[in-house]
Scaffold this motif. Sequence first.
Motif, PDB file in Angstrom:
ATOM      1  N   MET A  28      -8.677   1.509   2.701  1.00 59.92           N
ATOM      2  CA  MET A  28      -9.829   0.742   3.425  1.00 59.92           C
ATOM      3  C   MET A  28     -11.279   1.364   3.405  1.00 59.92           C
ATOM      4  O   MET A  28     -11.152   2.523   4.077  1.00 59.92           O
ATOM      5  CB  MET A  28      -8.876   0.134   4.730  1.00 59.92           C
ATOM      6  CG  MET A  28      -8.183  -0.590   4.292  1.00 59.92           C
ATOM      7  SD  MET A  28      -7.128  -1.563   5.862  1.00 59.92           S
ATOM      8  CE  MET A  28      -5.497  -2.327   5.041  1.00 59.92           C
ATOM      9  N   THR A  29     -11.789   0.369   4.001  1.00 58.86           N
ATOM     10  CA  THR A  29     -13.036   0.650   4.436  1.00 58.86           C
ATOM     11  C   THR A  29     -12.972   0.431   6.255  1.00 58.86           C
ATOM     12  O   THR A  29     -12.331  -0.154   6.623  1.00 58.86           O
ATOM     13  CB  THR A  29     -14.389  -0.025   3.986  1.00 58.86           C
ATOM     14  OG1 THR A  29     -13.849  -1.331   4.779  1.00 58.86           O
ATOM     15  CG2 THR A  29     -14.346  -0.066   2.918  1.00 58.86           C
ATOM     16  N   THR A  73      -6.354  -6.053   0.495  1.00 53.61           N
ATOM     17  CA  THR A  73      -7.442  -6.127   0.512  1.00 53.61           C
ATOM     18  C   THR A  73      -8.051  -5.002  -0.476  1.00 53.61           C
ATOM     19  O   THR A  73      -8.954  -5.025   0.112  1.00 53.61           O
ATOM     20  CB  THR A  73      -7.273  -5.832   2.382  1.00 53.61           C
ATOM     21  OG1 THR A  73      -5.747  -6.401   2.903  1.00 53.61           O
ATOM     22  CG2 THR A  73      -8.553  -5.240   3.166  1.00 53.61           C
ATOM     23  N   VAL A  74      -7.846  -3.901  -0.076  1.00 54.14           N
ATOM     24  CA  VAL A  74      -7.899  -2.784  -1.176  1.00 54.14           C
ATOM     25  C   VAL A  74      -8.618  -2.571  -2.626  1.00 54.14           C
ATOM     26  O   VAL A  74      -9.676  -2.503  -3.250  1.00 54.14           O
ATOM     27  CB  VAL A  74      -7.395  -1.409  -0.929  1.00 54.14           C
ATOM     28  CG1 VAL A  74      -8.527  -0.144  -1.155  1.00 54.14           C
ATOM     29  CG2 VAL A  74      -7.340  -0.445   0.702  1.00 54.14           C
ATOM     30  N   LYS A  75      -7.475  -3.065  -3.226  1.00 54.70           N
ATOM     31  CA  LYS A  75      -8.204  -3.651  -4.563  1.00 54.70           C
ATOM     32  C   LYS A  75      -8.392  -5.066  -5.293  1.00 54.70           C
ATOM     33  O   LYS A  75      -8.422  -5.091  -6.171  1.00 54.70           O
ATOM     34  CB  LYS A  75      -7.006  -3.194  -5.786  1.00 54.70           C
ATOM     35  CG  LYS A  75      -6.231  -1.687  -5.340  1.00 54.70           C
ATOM     36  CD  LYS A  75      -5.296  -0.881  -6.442  1.00 54.70           C
ATOM     37  CE  LYS A  75      -4.546   0.514  -6.299  1.00 54.70           C
ATOM     38  NZ  LYS A  75      -3.420  -0.079  -6.676  1.00 54.70           N
ATOM     39  N   GLY A  76      -8.290  -6.088  -4.290  1.00 62.24           N
ATOM     40  CA  GLY A  76      -7.841  -7.239  -4.572  1.00 62.24           C
ATOM     41  C   GLY A  76      -7.805  -8.429  -5.515  1.00 62.24           C
ATOM     42  O   GLY A  76      -7.616  -8.935  -6.128  1.00 62.24           O
ATOM     43  N   ALA A 124       1.056  -8.570  -5.783  1.00 59.22           N
ATOM     44  CA  ALA A 124       0.657  -7.988  -5.048  1.00 59.22           C
ATOM     45  C   ALA A 124       2.229  -8.483  -4.437  1.00 59.22           C
ATOM     46  O   ALA A 124       3.049  -7.053  -4.188  1.00 59.22           O
ATOM     47  CB  ALA A 124      -0.052  -8.377  -3.848  1.00 59.22           C
ATOM     48  N   ILE A 125       3.098  -8.940  -4.159  1.00 60.09           N
ATOM     49  CA  ILE A 125       4.619  -9.181  -3.649  1.00 60.09           C
ATOM     50  C   ILE A 125       5.387  -8.897  -4.787  1.00 60.09           C
ATOM     51  O   ILE A 125       6.402  -7.895  -4.580  1.00 60.09           O
ATOM     52  CB  ILE A 125       4.390 -10.452  -3.662  1.00 60.09           C
ATOM     53  CG1 ILE A 125       3.838 -11.385  -1.938  1.00 60.09           C
ATOM     54  CG2 ILE A 125       6.508 -11.242  -3.179  1.00 60.09           C
ATOM     55  CD1 ILE A 125       3.623 -12.774  -1.965  1.00 60.09           C
ATOM     56  N   MET A 175       0.363   1.334  -3.813  1.00 64.94           N
ATOM     57  CA  MET A 175      -0.693   1.712  -4.199  1.00 64.94           C
ATOM     58  C   MET A 175      -1.287   2.061  -5.907  1.00 64.94           C
ATOM     59  O   MET A 175      -2.099   3.202  -6.465  1.00 64.94           O
ATOM     60  CB  MET A 175      -2.084   2.513  -2.862  1.00 64.94           C
ATOM     61  CG  MET A 175      -2.208   1.580  -2.263  1.00 64.94           C
ATOM     62  SD  MET A 175      -2.724   0.236  -2.208  1.00 64.94           S
ATOM     63  CE  MET A 175      -4.719   0.746  -2.337  1.00 64.94           C
ATOM     64  N   GLU A 176       0.187   2.538  -6.312  1.00 66.11           N
ATOM     65  CA  GLU A 176      -0.294   3.212  -7.496  1.00 66.11           C
ATOM     66  C   GLU A 176      -0.722   4.605  -7.482  1.00 66.11           C
ATOM     67  O   GLU A 176      -1.555   4.749  -8.512  1.00 66.11           O
ATOM     68  CB  GLU A 176      -0.170   2.503  -8.837  1.00 66.11           C
ATOM     69  CG  GLU A 176       0.396   1.417  -9.036  1.00 66.11           C
ATOM     70  CD  GLU A 176       0.322  -0.023  -9.782  1.00 66.11           C
ATOM     71  OE1 GLU A 176      -1.012   0.131 -10.073  1.00 66.11           O
ATOM     72  OE2 GLU A 176       1.604  -0.297 -10.877  1.00 66.11           O
TER      73      GLU A 176
END
Lengths: 296, 262
Positions: A203-204, B113-116, B122-123, B162-163
């Motif tokens: 995260m940023t 949030t991070v990878k969009g 995601a679930i 997050m692989e």
Amino acid sequence: MCLHVSVSWEKVMNDTADTKQNTPSVSLGEALYAAEQRRERVFRIHVGVSWLVMFALLMFLFSGQTLTLGSLEFNTIRLDFDFIQRNLAFVAGGMGQTILISVLSILLATLLALVAALGRLSRFPPFYAISTFYVSLIRGTPLYLQIFFFFLALPQLGIILPGFIAGVVALGLNYGAYMSEIFRAGIGSVGKGQREAALALGMTPVQVMRRIVIPQALRFAIPPMGNEFIAMTKDSALVSATGFVHELMWRATKVGRANFKNLEALIMAAVFYWLMTMILSYIQGKIEARMAKGDR
Amino acid sequence: MAPIVTVSQLHKYFGRLHVLNDINLEIERGEVVCIIGRSGSGKSTLLRCINFLEEPSDGSIEVAGIQVRAHDHSKEGRQKIHDIRLRTGMVFQEFNLFPHMTVLQNIIEGPITVKGMERQHAIELAEMNLERVGMLFKKDEYPNRLSGGQKQRVAIARALAMEPQVMLFDEPTSALDPELIGEVLNVMKRVAMDGMTMLVVTHEMGFARDVADRIVVMAEGNIIEIGTPEQIFTNPKNERTRALLDRYRAAEAPSSTNALAE
């Protein structure tokens, strides 16, 4: 009243005796637990009864009756109930304005407090400086002065604010400065590990704040914010000093002075403020109990 | 093939304290490396420098071909640190689950949030990883309802979702009650068997001996010995390694005599 108290006492004693006799076979743990629950219940009942007694005494004090004990005579305070009845609706009508001012001011204060708290935690010198300067200036001067400043001093500079707006701005700015400390503590209460876990996910810093830190800080801040809101409903009375905001305090002083019935008028206002804070405290308690669920 | 992690001439100071002194280390793809040493030997700091939770004072870190030198505060440098964090998963001693989110929310947070990543995707990914650590049945609970071992298994699933190409474990069982350590170590063994590259700071000598391909021994900010578990446990070259292992043996002795010595 006295009779009522003794009845509930006996009932409590009987209840306790009954439970003791009817539960010979339960385990020690359960018996101890039940006894603990019972003590807690009895305690609450006694507190409630004591409250009622004190309330009754207060009511009696203002009842206008004369109490004769042997040769002694006690005169209680005689209120003009006719006056109260005539002006009740008018004074009560001020609660709307009181609540409106408080709600608008707390919204402004929350916004300012959050920005000031972030500034206080910022390593960017101007942002940090503005935040600390604001908090120092506002906390260093009286709220009463601030209200007058916005209402009476600004017009000299060509800025004319209606009493209502001046009151909301002054209360919002004032409470924002105090509440920034609450938010700062809230943000500080979120452990370093939370930030690290979020950073490790990629995260940023902005995402860490928005998704991880601020939601947890708000949770921490909600109970003290409730206290601030309750305090604000009462401090909003100061806005009546402008003479142009027809909230509870203004209405009470207006009818009180006009009729030389300040005692009755102020008692009315006091009752309404008290009622409002009791209701707000109750709501706050409910919210707090609810917030406690998801936590650590 | 090039190593997946390369630590070169790494130094770290905390104030005036020199906690890492010229560390050089290469980790191959698929390798499981355990870092052991007394507390204060710098092993956690080394691990935390790899994903820049600690900023190196000097030297460079390279993960999956992305190299960052110490003190690179340029935009490019910060982007590289971000890219390294995307390729490394981290498991902390104190779990650090997000208490305001359910187990499932904890795990989908990173991918979304991070990878969009799309929520539904995601679930699915989260449920797969929860299954992998045996925690799917608790997916709608809040972390405060879980035992320490369960929390750590969820934290492992969160990192796996997050692989990453490398998993970093910072004393993952040190905060656990003894009876809960086994379940976490078993999950870590399974992750290792799936071929994950793992760097594990640990005091669990049994795990190190059974699972590690290599063991790194640290003391006072230096790597004093690197070797296979067999070399380290049966024939340590460094006197301080010997002393360290003796301490562990002494601590274990009452319950399992000779568990470590073979």
